[in-house]
Design a protein around this motif. Structure first.
Motif, PDB file in Angstrom:
ATOM      1  N   LEU A  64       0.831  -1.209   0.000  1.00  0.00           N
ATOM      2  CA  LEU A  64       0.000   0.000   0.000  1.00  0.00           C
ATOM      3  C   LEU A  64       0.860   1.252   0.000  1.00  0.00           C
ATOM      4  CD1 LEU A  64      -2.656  -0.935   2.715  1.00  0.00           C
ATOM      5  CD2 LEU A  64      -3.193  -0.342   0.342  1.00  0.00           C
ATOM      6  N   GLU A 122      -9.433   1.781   2.749  1.00  0.00           N
ATOM      7  CA  GLU A 122      -8.641   1.188   1.665  1.00  0.00           C
ATOM      8  C   GLU A 122      -7.744   0.074   2.195  1.00  0.00           C
ATOM      9  OE1 GLU A 122      -7.033   4.263  -1.217  1.00  0.00           O
ATOM     10  OE2 GLU A 122      -7.972   5.532   0.304  1.00  0.00           O
ATOM     11  N   GLN A 131      -7.875  -3.684   0.843  1.00  0.00           N
ATOM     12  CA  GLN A 131      -6.655  -4.343   0.383  1.00  0.00           C
ATOM     13  C   GLN A 131      -6.423  -5.651   1.142  1.00  0.00           C
ATOM     14  OE1 GLN A 131      -4.782  -4.062  -2.072  1.00  0.00           O
ATOM     15  NE2 GLN A 131      -2.608  -4.361  -1.630  1.00  0.00           N
TER      16      GLN A 131
END
Ligand code: ZN
Length: 172
Positions: free
Chosen positions: A119, A127, A131
């Motif tokens: 990331l 997010e 992920q």
């Protein structure tokens, strides 16, 4: 006696109070309706920023190069920042150097966790969650013909996720 708007080159009546400093609303200047609107727009722009973004913005070379160029006695610190903020709104927080700045603000463990999860350093908690699900699906034995070759990787990802959950997730 009417007070004239404090905006540069404006001769309208100043009837609206605009604070001079973000943390000191006792000091103010008077602006006309037109300019209080512009002022408020800029004010809101900064209030939308995270602390980290404001800090980066204040420190960034970009800001100070422009500040020294445009600084005059009638300007104040935040006015300069605001003007630059509007100009650079689209670019400054997308830059590689901002990502690098965020990286330097992280602890080693958080940094490693972001890396393990593939990331960027400035992603939001949502997010990170997304992920995590993606990576678990990708490396789970069920998705790899029962092979456990990704077991270590999956462990690392889970540890990284727990780490970020503690530090990023709780800030929500
Ligand atoms: Zn004005």
């Amino acid at each position: 006696m009417k007070i004239i708007c404090d905006w540069e080159n404006c001769d309208q009546i100043g009837s609206y109070r605009a604070p001079l400093e973000k943390d000191n609303s006792k000091k103010y200047r008077l602006l006309c309706i037109e300019h209080i609107k512009i002022f408020n727009k800029k004010w809101n722009y900064f209030s939308d920023m995270s602390d980290q973004e404001v800090e980066y913005f204040v420190k960034s070379d970009l800001t100070w190069h422009k500040a020294t160029k445009s600084f005059s006695s009638s300007d104040n610190f935040f006015n300069i920042l605001w003007n630059n903020a509007l100009e650079d709104k689209l670019n400054i927080f997308k830059s590689e150097s901002f990502n690098e700045y965020k990286r330097t603000q992280l602890s080693n463990t958080d940094r490693d966790a972001f890396d393990a999860m593939e990331l960027k350093y400035d992603v939001k908690w949502e997010e990170i969650q997304k992920q995590f699900k993606t990576l678990v699906k990708k490396y789970h034995p069920d998705k790899n013909q029962g092979s456990r070759k990704f077991e270590d990787k999956l462990k690392k990802i889970t540890l990284a996720y727990s780490q970020l959950k503690m530090n990023i997730g709780k800030k929500k």
